[in-house]
Design a protein around this motif. Structure first.
Motif, PDB file in Angstrom:
ATOM      1  N   LEU A 124       0.836  -1.186  -0.045  1.00  0.00           N
ATOM      2  CA  LEU A 124      -0.069   0.054   0.066  1.00  0.00           C
ATOM      3  C   LEU A 124       0.813   1.262  -0.087  1.00  0.00           C
ATOM      4  CD1 LEU A 124      -2.784  -1.046   2.664  1.00  0.00           C
ATOM      5  CD2 LEU A 124      -3.013  -0.912   0.111  1.00  0.00           C
ATOM      6  N   THR A 125       1.877   1.177   0.772  1.00  0.00           N
ATOM      7  CA  THR A 125       2.850   2.393   0.790  1.00  0.00           C
ATOM      8  C   THR A 125       3.443   2.613  -0.553  1.00  0.00           C
ATOM      9  OG1 THR A 125       3.281   1.884   3.179  1.00  0.00           O
ATOM     10  CG2 THR A 125       4.962   3.561   1.989  1.00  0.00           C
ATOM     11  N   VAL A 126       3.852   1.664  -1.229  1.00  0.00           N
ATOM     12  CA  VAL A 126       4.420   1.758  -2.738  1.00  0.00           C
ATOM     13  C   VAL A 126       3.319   2.439  -3.438  1.00  0.00           C
ATOM     14  CG1 VAL A 126       5.125   0.711  -4.393  1.00  0.00           C
ATOM     15  CG2 VAL A 126       5.967  -0.121  -2.374  1.00  0.00           C
ATOM     16  N   PHE A 127       2.104   2.044  -3.390  1.00  0.00           N
ATOM     17  CA  PHE A 127       1.240   2.705  -4.300  1.00  0.00           C
ATOM     18  C   PHE A 127       0.992   4.285  -3.877  1.00  0.00           C
ATOM     19  CE2 PHE A 127       0.239  -1.278  -6.142  1.00  0.00           C
ATOM     20  CZ  PHE A 127      -0.534  -1.034  -7.431  1.00  0.00           C
ATOM     21  N   VAL A 128       1.023   4.568  -2.562  1.00  0.00           N
ATOM     22  CA  VAL A 128       0.613   5.521  -1.988  1.00  0.00           C
ATOM     23  C   VAL A 128       1.593   6.731  -2.574  1.00  0.00           C
ATOM     24  CG1 VAL A 128       0.642   7.308  -0.234  1.00  0.00           C
ATOM     25  CG2 VAL A 128      -0.583   5.263  -0.160  1.00  0.00           C
ATOM     26  N   VAL A 129       3.035   6.125  -2.309  1.00  0.00           N
ATOM     27  CA  VAL A 129       4.349   6.935  -2.893  1.00  0.00           C
ATOM     28  C   VAL A 129       4.155   7.070  -4.398  1.00  0.00           C
ATOM     29  CG1 VAL A 129       6.846   7.038  -3.392  1.00  0.00           C
ATOM     30  CG2 VAL A 129       5.761   6.158  -1.060  1.00  0.00           C
ATOM     31  N   ALA A 130       3.787   6.107  -5.319  1.00  0.00           N
ATOM     32  CA  ALA A 130       3.888   6.560  -6.713  1.00  0.00           C
ATOM     33  C   ALA A 130       2.517   7.441  -7.109  1.00  0.00           C
ATOM     34  CB  ALA A 130       3.537   5.140  -7.436  1.00  0.00           C
ATOM     35  N   ALA A 131       1.505   7.374  -6.228  1.00  0.00           N
ATOM     36  CA  ALA A 131       0.372   8.155  -6.671  1.00  0.00           C
ATOM     37  C   ALA A 131       0.743   9.496  -6.234  1.00  0.00           C
ATOM     38  CB  ALA A 131      -0.914   7.582  -5.805  1.00  0.00           C
ATOM     39  N   GLN A 132       1.277   9.765  -5.288  1.00  0.00           N
ATOM     40  CA  GLN A 132       1.583  11.335  -4.841  1.00  0.00           C
ATOM     41  C   GLN A 132       2.796  11.891  -5.935  1.00  0.00           C
ATOM     42  OE1 GLN A 132       0.239  12.845  -2.353  1.00  0.00           O
ATOM     43  NE2 GLN A 132      -1.081  10.946  -2.482  1.00  0.00           N
ATOM     44  N   VAL A 133       3.622  10.939  -6.143  1.00  0.00           N
ATOM     45  CA  VAL A 133       4.686  11.632  -7.227  1.00  0.00           C
ATOM     46  C   VAL A 133       3.970  11.878  -8.446  1.00  0.00           C
ATOM     47  CG1 VAL A 133       6.797  11.064  -8.629  1.00  0.00           C
ATOM     48  CG2 VAL A 133       6.605  10.290  -6.184  1.00  0.00           C
ATOM     49  N   GLN A 134       3.104  11.040  -8.757  1.00  0.00           N
ATOM     50  CA  GLN A 134       2.291  11.313 -10.009  1.00  0.00           C
ATOM     51  C   GLN A 134       1.269  12.585 -10.040  1.00  0.00           C
ATOM     52  OE1 GLN A 134      -0.106   7.780 -11.522  1.00  0.00           O
ATOM     53  NE2 GLN A 134      -0.898   9.199 -13.047  1.00  0.00           N
ATOM     54  N   LEU A 135       0.767  12.791  -8.875  1.00  0.00           N
ATOM     55  CA  LEU A 135      -0.044  13.880  -8.582  1.00  0.00           C
ATOM     56  C   LEU A 135       0.757  15.238  -8.788  1.00  0.00           C
ATOM     57  CD1 LEU A 135      -2.584  12.801  -5.883  1.00  0.00           C
ATOM     58  CD2 LEU A 135      -3.075  13.305  -8.382  1.00  0.00           C
ATOM     59  N   ALA A 136       2.127  14.984  -8.074  1.00  0.00           N
ATOM     60  CA  ALA A 136       3.015  16.051  -8.003  1.00  0.00           C
ATOM     61  C   ALA A 136       3.281  16.595  -9.241  1.00  0.00           C
ATOM     62  CB  ALA A 136       4.173  16.096  -6.994  1.00  0.00           C
ATOM     63  N   GLY A 137       3.575  15.582 -10.206  1.00  0.00           N
ATOM     64  CA  GLY A 137       4.216  15.788 -11.483  1.00  0.00           C
ATOM     65  C   GLY A 137       5.603  15.979 -11.592  1.00  0.00           C
ATOM     66  N   ARG A 138       6.251  15.823 -10.566  1.00  0.00           N
ATOM     67  CA  ARG A 138       7.714  15.908 -10.277  1.00  0.00           C
ATOM     68  C   ARG A 138       8.247  15.099  -9.403  1.00  0.00           C
ATOM     69  NH1 ARG A 138       9.068  19.505  -6.347  1.00  0.00           N
ATOM     70  NH2 ARG A 138       6.999  20.606  -5.426  1.00  0.00           N
ATOM     71  N   PHE A 139       9.519  14.843  -9.161  1.00  0.00           N
ATOM     72  CA  PHE A 139      10.118  14.060  -8.106  1.00  0.00           C
ATOM     73  C   PHE A 139      10.362  14.949  -6.842  1.00  0.00           C
ATOM     74  CE2 PHE A 139      13.725  12.658  -5.562  1.00  0.00           C
ATOM     75  CZ  PHE A 139      13.297  11.126  -5.376  1.00  0.00           C
ATOM     76  N   ASP A 140       9.765  14.604  -5.651  1.00  0.00           N
ATOM     77  CA  ASP A 140      10.015  15.411  -4.673  1.00  0.00           C
ATOM     78  C   ASP A 140      10.236  14.143  -3.394  1.00  0.00           C
ATOM     79  OD1 ASP A 140       9.598  16.918  -2.179  1.00  0.00           O
ATOM     80  OD2 ASP A 140       7.840  17.622  -2.707  1.00  0.00           O
ATOM     81  N   PRO A 141      11.466  14.398  -2.896  1.00  0.00           N
ATOM     82  CA  PRO A 141      11.759  13.375  -1.788  1.00  0.00           C
ATOM     83  C   PRO A 141      11.097  13.162  -0.629  1.00  0.00           C
ATOM     84  CG  PRO A 141      14.098  14.929  -2.429  1.00  0.00           C
ATOM     85  CD  PRO A 141      12.520  15.327  -3.004  1.00  0.00           C
TER      86      PRO A 141
END
Length: 256
Positions: A124-141
């Motif tokens: 679930l955490t992997v999916f959350v991280v991928a979704a947040q990065v996709q929503l942001a449109g850029r890589f954010d540590p």
């Protein structure tokens, strides 16, 4: 008491489960509203709406809080797997549904064994991280590190609380068993004390009364021919003592 959970723990479990279900529905509704507002006329809208309805129905038909018990059944595991699959499809179609994973963390930790629950939390955490990065449109540590940190913290707190609850349940079971043993010991002690009291009363009353009767009858036998009146007086006294002893014996039986 057996293996049944004590009542306050069951009440707390049902209350927390109801809160998590309510939170899931709020997050699901908020994510759907966000998608409809930001993506009007999207071709995938009917599919996303249908999946939201399916996910809602699954939660309504799922096991109640506290029903899973210490060992999950196949029905519980299959239900949770179906919920997670539907949620993953939603996240792929619309990343805004990622935060619905928070209540799923709790459901997985409550339903699955520890190793399986940790694997589910990681997925679930992997999916959350991928979704947040996709929503942001850029890589954010921060988006990559924050969700795993929160998930790890929440999982550690939950598992610690579960261990504490299990230890508390064992202590309560031991306390109840000890209380039952003490009550049984007190009953045995009370029985022995009552027997001792009755034996003392029997010795002090019945035995002494019988001894008095024996002495009176022996005295009457000695003077039976020479002093008939005195002999009859001894016999009457012995009869009175016997009547008193009979009343005492009846009282002992009544007390028993």
């Amino acid at each position: 008491m057996g293996n049944r959970p004590y009542e306050p723990d069951a009440v707390d479990t049902r209350w927390l489960g109801a809160v998590m279900h309510a939170a899931f529905f709020l997050l699901l509704g908020g994510a759907l509203a966000r998608f409809l507002l930001r993506h009007p006329g999207e071709p995938s809208t009917p599919w996303i709406t249908a999946l939201c309805v399916v996910l809602t129905v699954l939660h309504l038909l799922g096991p109640k809080a506290g029903d899973a018990g210490p060992r999950p059944t196949r029905r519980h595991t299959a239900w949770l797997a179906l919920v997670v699959v539907v949620w993953m499809i939603l996240v792929v179609l619309a990343p805004s549904f990622a935060w619905c994973a928070v209540p799923l963390f709790y459901t997985g930790l409550r339903t699955l064994p520890p190793r399986a629950a940790l694997a589910l939390v990681a997925l679930l955490t992997v999916f959350v991280v991928a979704a947040q990065v996709q929503l942001a449109g850029r890589f954010d540590p921060n988006l990559v590190l924050a969700p795993p940190a929160v998930a790890a913290l929440a999982t550690a707190v939950f598992l610690q609380m579960e261990r504490h609850t299990a230890r508390q349940r064992v202590l309560i079971d031991d306390l109840i068993r000890t209380r039952h043993e003490l009550a049984a010991a007190e009953r045995r002690g009370g029985t022995l004390a009552e027997r001792q009291r009755l034996s003392m009363e029997i010795h002090d009353t019945l035995a002494q009364g019988l001894s008095s009767q024996r002495m009176l009858l022996q005295a009457a036998d000695r003077v039976w021919d020479s002093e008939p009146a005195k002999a009859r007086a001894h016999v009457r006294t012995a009869a009175s003592v016997a009547e008193h002893n009979l009343a005492e014996a009846r009282r002992f039986v009544h007390d028993l």
